[in-house]
Motif scaffolding. Structure first.
Motif, mmCIF file in Angstrom:
data_model
loop_
_atom_site.group_PDB
_atom_site.id
_atom_site.type_symbol
_atom_site.label_atom_id
_atom_site.label_comp_id
_atom_site.label_asym_id
_atom_site.label_seq_id
_atom_site.Cartn_x
_atom_site.Cartn_y
_atom_site.Cartn_z
ATOM 1 N N GLU A 54 91.418 3.331 -13.909
ATOM 2 C CA GLU A 54 91.375 2.002 -14.104
ATOM 3 C C GLU A 54 90.445 1.090 -13.119
ATOM 4 O O GLU A 54 90.143 0.144 -13.488
ATOM 5 C CB GLU A 54 92.995 1.586 -13.695
ATOM 6 N N ASP A 91 105.742 4.616 -17.565
ATOM 7 C CA ASP A 91 105.709 2.962 -17.557
ATOM 8 C C ASP A 91 104.525 2.653 -16.706
ATOM 9 O O ASP A 91 103.755 1.641 -17.176
ATOM 10 C CB ASP A 91 107.168 2.706 -16.970
ATOM 11 N N ILE A 92 104.195 3.391 -15.469
ATOM 12 C CA ILE A 92 102.876 2.727 -14.814
ATOM 13 C C ILE A 92 101.833 3.257 -15.699
ATOM 14 O O ILE A 92 100.819 2.157 -15.671
ATOM 15 C CB ILE A 92 102.817 3.629 -13.454
ATOM 16 N N ALA A 104 101.286 3.311 -18.866
ATOM 17 C CA ALA A 104 101.149 2.545 -19.863
ATOM 18 C C ALA A 104 100.781 1.203 -19.730
ATOM 19 O O ALA A 104 100.009 0.716 -20.675
ATOM 20 C CB ALA A 104 102.667 2.398 -20.648
ATOM 21 N N SER A 105 100.930 0.739 -18.423
ATOM 22 C CA SER A 105 100.522 -0.491 -18.030
ATOM 23 C C SER A 105 98.945 -0.566 -17.815
ATOM 24 O O SER A 105 98.389 -1.459 -18.059
ATOM 25 C CB SER A 105 101.182 -1.258 -16.885
ATOM 26 N N ILE A 106 98.528 0.662 -17.585
ATOM 27 C CA ILE A 106 97.036 0.985 -17.292
ATOM 28 C C ILE A 106 96.365 1.159 -18.512
ATOM 29 O O ILE A 106 95.297 0.591 -18.893
ATOM 30 C CB ILE A 106 96.847 1.933 -16.265
ATOM 31 N N GLU A 151 97.200 0.039 -21.476
ATOM 32 C CA GLU A 151 97.501 -0.872 -22.421
ATOM 33 C C GLU A 151 96.087 -1.791 -22.320
ATOM 34 O O GLU A 151 95.539 -2.488 -23.407
ATOM 35 C CB GLU A 151 98.480 -1.796 -21.970
ATOM 36 N N ARG A 152 95.359 -1.766 -21.302
ATOM 37 C CA ARG A 152 94.072 -2.149 -21.087
ATOM 38 C C ARG A 152 93.139 -2.002 -22.101
ATOM 39 O O ARG A 152 92.079 -2.851 -22.639
ATOM 40 C CB ARG A 152 93.387 -2.124 -19.564
ATOM 41 N N THR A 204 93.741 -4.530 -24.719
ATOM 42 C CA THR A 204 93.883 -6.145 -24.425
ATOM 43 C C THR A 204 92.174 -6.365 -23.949
ATOM 44 O O THR A 204 91.953 -7.585 -24.053
ATOM 45 C CB THR A 204 94.936 -6.481 -23.335
ATOM 46 N N SER A 208 98.094 6.203 -29.233
ATOM 47 C CA SER A 208 99.014 5.123 -28.700
ATOM 48 C C SER A 208 100.516 5.437 -29.127
ATOM 49 O O SER A 208 101.716 5.263 -28.732
ATOM 50 C CB SER A 208 98.645 3.978 -29.033
ATOM 51 N N GLU A 216 103.895 6.546 -27.223
ATOM 52 C CA GLU A 216 105.275 5.775 -27.439
ATOM 53 C C GLU A 216 106.205 6.736 -28.005
ATOM 54 O O GLU A 216 107.382 6.395 -27.552
ATOM 55 C CB GLU A 216 104.910 4.559 -28.245
#
Length: 164
Positions: A36, A111-112, A114-116, A118-119, A122, A138, A142
């Motif tokens: 990341e 969860d941690i 996934a937030s990374i 997700e970049r 986005t 992805s 999920e």
């Protein structure tokens, strides 16, 4: 009927599994954070997302695509490993409460992560070429996360949520 020695051996095996999973997830998280950081450095030129490819130099875009591929490949690898862990937890002879503990560890990591990851969806140029492998990964990520969450909540947790 289980003997006290058998129960102690099962508890020791579970403790080893839980500790091993915890240590493994910490190592994986370190790797994800490093990827990341590298990705964030590669997109430092962008002021907003999605960004116009023309807003970056060819060298910046090259670095962006290299780091994005590395993060995407890590996402695919991590998802494969998480799916394997998920299956291993499901098939082991641990008690339901013990399995829930392992799934909770897995969910915390997911969860941690996934937030990374997700970049990848986005922080992109426009237009972004279609990436079937990323879409498949992805969706699989999920599914694994939902399965783990289902096992933590249990069927009674789902019924209580549905009744509300």
């Amino acid at each position: 009927m289980n003997s006290p020695d058998s129960a102690a051996a099962t508890a020791t095996a579970f403790d080893k599994a839980r500790t091993g999973l915890w240590v493994s997830l910490q190592k994986h998280l370190t790797t994800v954070y490093e990827a990341e950081t590298a990705f964030a450095q590669a997109i430092a030129f962008a002021e907003a997302f999605p960004f116009a490819a023309s807003s970056a130099s060819p060298e910046q875009l090259d670095l962006y695509w290299q780091r994005r591929r590395a993060l995407r490949d890590l996402f695919t690898d991590e998802t494969n490993q998480l799916d394997t862990l998920n299956k291993a937890i499901r098939t082991k002879g641990y008690a339901d409460a013990e399995k829930k503990q392992l799934y909770l560890l897995l969910l915390g990591y997911m969860d941690i992560a996934a937030s990374i990851f997700e970049r990848l969806h986005t922080e992109v140029p426009k237009p972004l070429p279609k990436d079937d492998e990323l879409e498949e990964t992805s969706a699989r990520f999920e599914r694994v996360r939902k399965f783990a969450r289902l096992n933590v909540k249990g069927i009674f947790g789902l019924l209580a949520t549905a009744a509300q």
